[in-house]
Design an enzyme around this catalytic site. Structure first.
Site, mmCIF file in Angstrom:
data_model
loop_
_atom_site.group_PDB
_atom_site.id
_atom_site.type_symbol
_atom_site.label_atom_id
_atom_site.label_comp_id
_atom_site.label_asym_id
_atom_site.label_seq_id
_atom_site.Cartn_x
_atom_site.Cartn_y
_atom_site.Cartn_z
ATOM 1 N N ASN A 10 0.866 -1.182 0.000
ATOM 2 C CA ASN A 10 0.000 0.000 0.000
ATOM 3 C C ASN A 10 0.904 1.233 0.000
ATOM 4 O O ASN A 10 1.486 1.576 1.024
ATOM 5 C CB ASN A 10 -0.894 -0.037 1.249
ATOM 6 C CG ASN A 10 -1.765 1.206 1.369
ATOM 7 O OD1 ASN A 10 -1.803 2.033 0.461
ATOM 8 N ND2 ASN A 10 -2.453 1.333 2.488
ATOM 9 N N TRP A 11 1.004 1.851 -1.161
ATOM 10 C CA TRP A 11 1.931 2.983 -1.297
ATOM 11 C C TRP A 11 1.391 4.270 -0.665
ATOM 12 O O TRP A 11 2.087 5.276 -0.593
ATOM 13 C CB TRP A 11 2.250 3.224 -2.778
ATOM 14 C CG TRP A 11 3.134 2.172 -3.397
ATOM 15 C CD1 TRP A 11 3.620 1.040 -2.795
ATOM 16 C CD2 TRP A 11 3.643 2.157 -4.737
ATOM 17 N NE1 TRP A 11 4.392 0.329 -3.684
ATOM 18 C CE2 TRP A 11 4.425 0.990 -4.881
ATOM 19 C CE3 TRP A 11 3.507 3.017 -5.834
ATOM 20 C CZ2 TRP A 11 5.076 0.651 -6.077
ATOM 21 C CZ3 TRP A 11 4.152 2.684 -7.030
ATOM 22 C CH2 TRP A 11 4.926 1.517 -7.143
ATOM 23 N N LYS A 12 0.140 4.276 -0.277
ATOM 24 C CA LYS A 12 -0.493 5.464 0.323
ATOM 25 C C LYS A 12 -0.236 6.699 -0.570
ATOM 26 O O LYS A 12 -0.154 6.542 -1.791
ATOM 27 C CB LYS A 12 -0.003 5.654 1.759
ATOM 28 C CG LYS A 12 -0.171 4.355 2.575
ATOM 29 C CD LYS A 12 0.032 4.515 4.056
ATOM 30 C CE LYS A 12 -0.152 3.163 4.741
ATOM 31 N NZ LYS A 12 -0.062 3.242 6.198
ATOM 32 N N HIS A 94 -9.340 1.129 5.130
ATOM 33 C CA HIS A 94 -8.056 1.376 5.793
ATOM 34 C C HIS A 94 -8.256 2.336 6.966
ATOM 35 O O HIS A 94 -9.066 3.260 6.899
ATOM 36 C CB HIS A 94 -7.051 1.957 4.791
ATOM 37 C CG HIS A 94 -5.665 1.922 5.334
ATOM 38 N ND1 HIS A 94 -5.197 2.875 6.202
ATOM 39 C CD2 HIS A 94 -4.675 1.022 5.182
ATOM 40 C CE1 HIS A 94 -3.958 2.566 6.556
ATOM 41 N NE2 HIS A 94 -3.620 1.443 5.948
ATOM 42 N N GLU A 96 -6.667 4.781 7.929
ATOM 43 C CA GLU A 96 -6.501 6.205 7.589
ATOM 44 C C GLU A 96 -7.768 6.760 6.929
ATOM 45 O O GLU A 96 -8.108 7.928 7.115
ATOM 46 C CB GLU A 96 -5.259 6.387 6.697
ATOM 47 C CG GLU A 96 -3.981 6.182 7.506
ATOM 48 C CD GLU A 96 -2.849 5.508 6.767
ATOM 49 O OE1 GLU A 96 -2.822 5.532 5.526
ATOM 50 O OE2 GLU A 96 -1.970 4.930 7.455
ATOM 51 N N GLU A 166 -5.326 -4.906 10.644
ATOM 52 C CA GLU A 166 -4.280 -3.902 10.826
ATOM 53 C C GLU A 166 -4.516 -3.162 12.148
ATOM 54 O O GLU A 166 -5.274 -2.172 12.175
ATOM 55 C CB GLU A 166 -4.298 -2.897 9.676
ATOM 56 C CG GLU A 166 -4.012 -3.502 8.309
ATOM 57 C CD GLU A 166 -3.430 -2.472 7.350
ATOM 58 O OE1 GLU A 166 -2.340 -2.716 6.837
ATOM 59 O OE2 GLU A 166 -4.055 -1.418 7.136
ATOM 60 N N GLY A 172 2.719 2.105 10.842
ATOM 61 C CA GLY A 172 3.680 3.190 10.696
ATOM 62 C C GLY A 172 4.414 3.539 11.971
ATOM 63 O O GLY A 172 5.089 4.562 12.039
ATOM 64 N N SER A 212 3.619 -2.419 10.387
ATOM 65 C CA SER A 212 5.069 -2.530 10.599
ATOM 66 C C SER A 212 5.629 -3.898 10.242
ATOM 67 O O SER A 212 6.504 -4.423 10.945
ATOM 68 C CB SER A 212 5.423 -2.142 12.040
ATOM 69 O OG SER A 212 5.047 -0.800 12.283
ATOM 70 N N GLY A 233 2.981 -1.206 4.296
ATOM 71 C CA GLY A 233 3.037 0.230 4.038
ATOM 72 C C GLY A 233 4.463 0.668 3.740
ATOM 73 O O GLY A 233 4.985 0.454 2.650
HETATM 74 P P1 13P Z 1 3.184 0.185 7.758
HETATM 75 O O1 13P Z 1 3.660 -1.102 7.116
HETATM 76 O O2 13P Z 1 3.949 1.392 7.311
HETATM 77 O O3 13P Z 1 3.069 0.053 9.231
HETATM 78 O O4 13P Z 1 1.683 0.434 7.209
HETATM 79 C C1 13P Z 1 0.783 -0.599 7.224
HETATM 80 C C2 13P Z 1 -0.402 -0.203 6.439
HETATM 81 O O5 13P Z 1 -1.081 0.738 6.794
HETATM 82 C C3 13P Z 1 -0.704 -0.961 5.220
HETATM 83 O O6 13P Z 1 -1.967 -0.657 4.738
#
Ligand code: 13P
Length: 251
Positions: A10-12, A94, A96, A166, A172, A212, A233
Site C-alpha cells: 500500500n503505497w499510500k 483502511h 486512515e 491492521e 507506521g 510494521s 506500508g
Molecule cells: P506500515 O507497514 O507502514 O506500518 O503500514 C501498514 C499499512 O497501513 C498498510 O496498509
C-alpha cells in the site's frame, strides 16, 4: 488447507509517476512463483502501472473507491472507472480512511457491497486502536467492524473479499503486534467467518496482517497458521525490503 499467500504494497500518498516507474522496473524482477503480489499506487499512477505490469504477474489495485456508480461526487472515483482501466481489486476500510476521512462502518459496508456486487475484489481492512487494545475490548471492536462491514454479505460476495487485520497502533509506528497477538486475532476472525458462512469459506478466505511488517519479521508472521500474507506500508516503498517480504511469503 493451503491458501496462496498475498503480499500487497500500500503505497499510500507516496510516489510521483517517475518514482513509481523506477520502483516498478525493479519489482518486475522479484521472484514470485507461489505468492500473489499486488501494489496499490495512487489513482494517478494506476493506469500507467497497470500497463507496465501487464505481463509480469503483479496486480495493480486501488486504495479507495466510492460507493456510488456515478454522479456529482467531486474528487471521487467509481468502481466502473477502475474496471475500465483493468483494475479489479480495491482496498476498503483502511484505518486512515476511517480516522482521517470519516468513513464509518456503514459507509464501508456500502463500498464493499457495491464493489463486490459489481465484480470487484476487495481487501477489507479493520483493527483496533491502542486505547481499545489497552482496555481489553478489542475483540468486540473487531467483531463490530466485521459484522457491519462484511458479515452481512451473501456468500457469493464474501468470496470476493480478502480480510486485512491492521491494528492501528502498529501502523507506521515500527511496533509490530507479536506473533501470539496476531494469531489470536486471525483465528478469531476465521471462526467468525465459519459461524456466519461455512467451513469451505472460512478455510479459503485469506486474512492478511498489516502494521510494521518488515524484512526482519515477515517470515515469523507469515508462518502463523491463520496468516495468509501481509499488507505492507512503509517497507513497500523500498525495493530491497519489499523483495525480502515477498520472498518470505513465497513458500
Ligand atoms: P506500515 O507497514 O507502514 O506500518 O503500514 C501498514 C499499512 O497501513 C498498510 O496498509
Amino acid at each position: 488447507m493451503k491458501r496462496k499467500k498475498i503480499v500487497a504494497g500500500n503505497w499510500k500518498m507516496n510516489m510521483t509517476l517517475d518514482d513509481s516507474i523506477e520502483l516498478s522496473n525493479a519489482l518486475i524482477n522479484i521472484n514470485k512463483s507461489n505468492v500473489d503480489v499486488m501494489i496499490a499506487p495512487s489513482f494517478t499512477n494506476l493506469y500507467p502501472l497497470k500497463k507496465h505490469f501487464d505481463t509480469h504477474q503483479i496486480d495493480v489495485i486501488a486504495q479507495n473507491v466510492n460507493q456510488n456508480s456515478k454522479g456529482a461526487f467531486t474528487g471521487e472515483v467509481s468502481v466502473e472507472m477502475l474496471k475500465s482501466i483493468g483494475v479489479n481489486c480495491v482496498i476498503i476500510g483502511h484505518s486512515e480512511r476511517r480516522s482521517l476521512f470519516g468513513e464509518t462502518d456503514q459507509i464501508l459496508f456500502e463500498k464493499v457491497n457495491y464493489a463486490t456486487s459489481n465484480d470487484m475484489n476487495v481487501i477489507f481492512c479493520f483493527g483496533e486502536e491502542l486505547q481499545q487494545r489497552q482496555n481489553g475490548n478489542y475483540f468486540d471492536i473487531i467483531q463490530q467492524q466485521l459484522e457491519i462491514g462484511v458479515l452481512s454479505l451473501p456468500s457469493e460476495l464474501i468470496k470476493k473479499v480478502t480480510l486485512a487485520y491492521e491494528p492501528v497502533w502498529a501502523i507506521g509506528t515500527g511496533v509490530t503486534a507479536n506473533p501470539d497477538q496476531i494469531q489470536e486475532i486471525h483465528q478469531f476472525i476465521r471462526n467468525l467467518i465459519h459461524q456466519r458462512f461455512d467451513e469451505t469459506i472460512s478455510n479459503s478466505i485469506r486474512i492478511l496482517y498489516g502494521g510494521s511488517v518488515k524484512s526482519t519479521n515477515a517470515v515469523e508472521i507469515f508462518n502463523l497458521a491463520d496468516v495468509d500474507g501481509g499488507l505492507i506500508g512503509g517497507a513497500s516503498l523500498k525495493f530491497a525490503d519489499f523483495q525480502s517480504i515477498v520472498e518470505a511469503a513465497d513458500v
